[in-house]
Design a protein around this motif. Sequence first.
Motif, PDB file in Angstrom:
ATOM      1  N   LEU A 109     -36.191  79.775  49.853  1.00  0.00           N
ATOM      2  CA  LEU A 109     -34.723  79.363  49.499  1.00  0.00           C
ATOM      3  C   LEU A 109     -36.301  78.117  48.949  1.00  0.00           C
ATOM      4  O   LEU A 109     -36.870  77.241  50.187  1.00  0.00           O
ATOM      5  N   ASP A 110     -35.552  77.233  48.324  1.00  0.00           N
ATOM      6  CA  ASP A 110     -35.466  75.796  48.200  1.00  0.00           C
ATOM      7  C   ASP A 110     -34.551  75.118  48.860  1.00  0.00           C
ATOM      8  O   ASP A 110     -33.797  74.197  48.554  1.00  0.00           O
ATOM      9  N   LEU A 111     -35.019  74.874  50.439  1.00  0.00           N
ATOM     10  CA  LEU A 111     -34.291  73.418  51.469  1.00  0.00           C
ATOM     11  C   LEU A 111     -33.950  72.741  51.039  1.00  0.00           C
ATOM     12  O   LEU A 111     -33.263  71.745  51.682  1.00  0.00           O
ATOM     13  N   ASP A 112     -35.270  71.974  50.148  1.00  0.00           N
ATOM     14  CA  ASP A 112     -34.493  70.896  49.697  1.00  0.00           C
ATOM     15  C   ASP A 112     -33.053  70.163  48.897  1.00  0.00           C
ATOM     16  O   ASP A 112     -32.449  69.681  48.507  1.00  0.00           O
ATOM     17  N   LYS A 113     -32.603  72.296  48.210  1.00  0.00           N
ATOM     18  CA  LYS A 113     -31.800  71.746  47.318  1.00  0.00           C
ATOM     19  C   LYS A 113     -30.000  72.182  48.146  1.00  0.00           C
ATOM     20  O   LYS A 113     -29.209  72.350  47.573  1.00  0.00           O
ATOM     21  N   ILE A 114     -30.554  72.812  49.464  1.00  0.00           N
ATOM     22  CA  ILE A 114     -29.014  73.611  50.267  1.00  0.00           C
ATOM     23  C   ILE A 114     -29.390  71.751  51.952  1.00  0.00           C
ATOM     24  O   ILE A 114     -30.714  71.507  51.824  1.00  0.00           O
ATOM     25  N   ASP A 115     -28.539  71.374  51.915  1.00  0.00           N
ATOM     26  CA  ASP A 115     -28.344  70.556  52.750  1.00  0.00           C
ATOM     27  C   ASP A 115     -28.217  71.220  53.639  1.00  0.00           C
ATOM     28  O   ASP A 115     -26.888  71.544  55.392  1.00  0.00           O
ATOM     29  N   THR A 116     -29.206  71.262  54.603  1.00  0.00           N
ATOM     30  CA  THR A 116     -28.983  72.255  56.192  1.00  0.00           C
ATOM     31  C   THR A 116     -28.892  71.519  57.248  1.00  0.00           C
ATOM     32  O   THR A 116     -29.501  72.053  58.309  1.00  0.00           O
ATOM     33  N   ASP A 117     -29.279  69.787  57.181  1.00  0.00           N
ATOM     34  CA  ASP A 117     -28.415  68.675  57.975  1.00  0.00           C
ATOM     35  C   ASP A 117     -27.582  69.140  58.608  1.00  0.00           C
ATOM     36  O   ASP A 117     -27.185  69.244  59.465  1.00  0.00           O
ATOM     37  N   ARG A 118     -26.201  70.010  57.777  1.00  0.00           N
ATOM     38  CA  ARG A 118     -24.966  70.325  58.292  1.00  0.00           C
ATOM     39  C   ARG A 118     -25.294  71.705  59.753  1.00  0.00           C
ATOM     40  O   ARG A 118     -23.806  72.490  59.480  1.00  0.00           O
ATOM     41  N   GLU A 283     -21.642  72.984  51.223  1.00  0.00           N
ATOM     42  CA  GLU A 283     -21.156  71.488  50.905  1.00  0.00           C
ATOM     43  C   GLU A 283     -20.034  71.609  51.587  1.00  0.00           C
ATOM     44  O   GLU A 283     -19.563  70.976  50.990  1.00  0.00           O
ATOM     45  N   HIS A 284     -19.392  72.783  51.518  1.00  0.00           N
ATOM     46  CA  HIS A 284     -17.853  73.356  50.702  1.00  0.00           C
ATOM     47  C   HIS A 284     -17.271  73.956  52.098  1.00  0.00           C
ATOM     48  O   HIS A 284     -17.285  75.237  51.789  1.00  0.00           O
ATOM     49  N   PRO A 285     -16.494  73.230  53.031  1.00  0.00           N
ATOM     50  CA  PRO A 285     -16.212  73.547  54.479  1.00  0.00           C
ATOM     51  C   PRO A 285     -14.562  74.327  54.189  1.00  0.00           C
ATOM     52  O   PRO A 285     -14.745  75.539  54.726  1.00  0.00           O
ATOM     53  N   GLU A 286     -14.138  74.476  52.863  1.00  0.00           N
ATOM     54  CA  GLU A 286     -12.838  74.967  52.811  1.00  0.00           C
ATOM     55  C   GLU A 286     -13.826  76.667  52.389  1.00  0.00           C
ATOM     56  O   GLU A 286     -13.029  77.794  52.356  1.00  0.00           O
ATOM     57  N   ALA A 287     -14.883  76.759  51.471  1.00  0.00           N
ATOM     58  CA  ALA A 287     -14.632  77.805  51.109  1.00  0.00           C
ATOM     59  C   ALA A 287     -15.465  79.021  52.782  1.00  0.00           C
ATOM     60  O   ALA A 287     -15.355  80.217  52.306  1.00  0.00           O
ATOM     61  N   GLN A 288     -16.284  77.971  53.974  1.00  0.00           N
ATOM     62  CA  GLN A 288     -15.949  79.066  55.052  1.00  0.00           C
ATOM     63  C   GLN A 288     -14.583  79.511  55.816  1.00  0.00           C
ATOM     64  O   GLN A 288     -14.594  80.393  56.528  1.00  0.00           O
ATOM     65  N   ALA A 289     -14.043  78.075  55.594  1.00  0.00           N
ATOM     66  CA  ALA A 289     -12.378  78.107  56.541  1.00  0.00           C
ATOM     67  C   ALA A 289     -11.583  79.244  56.014  1.00  0.00           C
ATOM     68  O   ALA A 289     -11.142  80.380  57.465  1.00  0.00           O
ATOM     69  N   VAL A 300     -20.080  78.076  59.169  1.00  0.00           N
ATOM     70  CA  VAL A 300     -21.383  77.582  59.758  1.00  0.00           C
ATOM     71  C   VAL A 300     -21.875  76.513  59.777  1.00  0.00           C
ATOM     72  O   VAL A 300     -22.436  75.390  60.108  1.00  0.00           O
ATOM     73  N   THR A 301     -20.230  75.361  59.406  1.00  0.00           N
ATOM     74  CA  THR A 301     -20.729  73.870  59.579  1.00  0.00           C
ATOM     75  C   THR A 301     -19.621  72.695  60.304  1.00  0.00           C
ATOM     76  O   THR A 301     -18.637  74.203  60.388  1.00  0.00           O
ATOM     77  N   LYS A 302     -19.301  71.789  60.743  1.00  0.00           N
ATOM     78  CA  LYS A 302     -18.857  71.736  61.680  1.00  0.00           C
ATOM     79  C   LYS A 302     -17.781  70.456  60.969  1.00  0.00           C
ATOM     80  O   LYS A 302     -16.612  71.035  61.628  1.00  0.00           O
ATOM     81  N   GLU A 303     -17.948  70.728  59.721  1.00  0.00           N
ATOM     82  CA  GLU A 303     -16.856  70.208  58.808  1.00  0.00           C
ATOM     83  C   GLU A 303     -15.887  71.156  58.839  1.00  0.00           C
ATOM     84  O   GLU A 303     -14.450  71.148  58.636  1.00  0.00           O
ATOM     85  N   ALA A 304     -15.930  72.541  59.009  1.00  0.00           N
ATOM     86  CA  ALA A 304     -15.185  73.782  58.143  1.00  0.00           C
ATOM     87  C   ALA A 304     -14.705  73.652  59.472  1.00  0.00           C
ATOM     88  O   ALA A 304     -13.553  74.366  59.204  1.00  0.00           O
ATOM     89  N   LEU A 305     -14.756  72.943  60.482  1.00  0.00           N
ATOM     90  CA  LEU A 305     -13.377  73.663  62.181  1.00  0.00           C
ATOM     91  C   LEU A 305     -12.635  72.741  61.604  1.00  0.00           C
ATOM     92  O   LEU A 305     -11.793  73.393  62.059  1.00  0.00           O
ATOM     93  N   GLU A 306     -12.388  71.493  60.963  1.00  0.00           N
ATOM     94  CA  GLU A 306     -11.515  70.567  60.642  1.00  0.00           C
ATOM     95  C   GLU A 306     -10.472  71.643  60.039  1.00  0.00           C
ATOM     96  O   GLU A 306      -9.141  71.243  59.965  1.00  0.00           O
ATOM     97  N   LEU A 307     -11.614  72.613  59.202  1.00  0.00           N
ATOM     98  CA  LEU A 307      -9.963  73.278  58.330  1.00  0.00           C
ATOM     99  C   LEU A 307      -9.852  74.450  59.016  1.00  0.00           C
ATOM    100  O   LEU A 307      -8.667  75.135  58.229  1.00  0.00           O
TER     101      LEU A 307
END
Length: 352
Positions: A109-118, A283-289, A300-307
């Motif tokens: 994968l091109d991990l430079d283009k995926i925000d893996t910090d999330r 990058e889109h928590p709503e897609a995960q939620a 898989v991200t903290k942001e998605a938990l809020e939804l």
Amino acid sequence: MTRVLTAGVALTSMLALAACGAASTGATSDGGGGEMTVVMWGGEDQKTNVKAAIAPWAEQNDVTVKQDSPSDYAKIRAQVESGKVSWDVVEVEPNFAYTACKKGWAEKLDLDKIDTDRLKPEMVTDCAIPVLEYAFTIGYNTESFPDDHPTTWAEFFDTKKFPGKRGFWKYATGAMFEAALLADGVAPDELYPLDIDRAFKKLDTIKDSIVFYETGEQQQQLVASGEAPLVQAWNGRIYSAAKEGQPVANEWGEHLLSYDQLIIPKGSRNADTVQKWAAWFVEHPEAQAGYSNATAYSPVTKEALELIDDDVLPFLPSAPENVGKQAAIIDYSYWAKHYDEVSERLNEWAAQ
């Protein structure tokens, strides 16, 4: 999550997906086009995940999504080695993702283009990112144990205090060995590398009480019927059975956190398209939620938990009240090295 892990032939139907709901998920066009074939474990679970996490992006980017199922490791290898790759993104267990990357069966994968910090760092590798988290919990029958039930794996193994059959997934990476070692007093931070000899000795103590299941449906039936009033469960399976009115519940004490990953088979003609989607997905928590709200498997991200809906959140592994009860995250780098030998030994032990 519906899975039967075999080396058998995958379902061959290729279903075009009618993408829907893009406006509500914030999908934005990048001037794409083309197609990609998505492979997961099948059933309603796959339909739910694709509808929530892929269809909105695909519609906005004029990408045709096809589906196949279930994930099949032998088929991935056969496609890659024959040079006839028809699958573009596949949901797999992390131990296979490790192996596929090492063997050259998966694209880097091109991990430079995926925000893996999330993402949790232990869930990201050169060839894979996580798509969901789930937990191996103590699932119990609430009618068999109305007042008191096991809250630790040591109690799960105590057949005198808590009588009845015990259900385990007949699969090496199904966390039975981790549970056995925790029950035998191994500290959670000292689980790996697993002492398999010690684990089998502990399993020997309840062997006559063990009932194996191979599918999520069997797992639910065992615990709901009371045939095995205690099972080592996938948390979402117990959640869905409870929603249907079955007398079951999850105990979160000492749960073991697991996750599934996504890989791109080496040679996929649509690898670039998949990577664009993967970057959007993270990058889109709503897609995960959307998927998590339907299944109680964690995003898989903290942001998605809020939804996550308030009535669903308590049943997720990543719910604040459950995180502190986690014993360990399963180390799939260990299982990538030892899966074959432990599987052979497990099958021999179970047959004796």
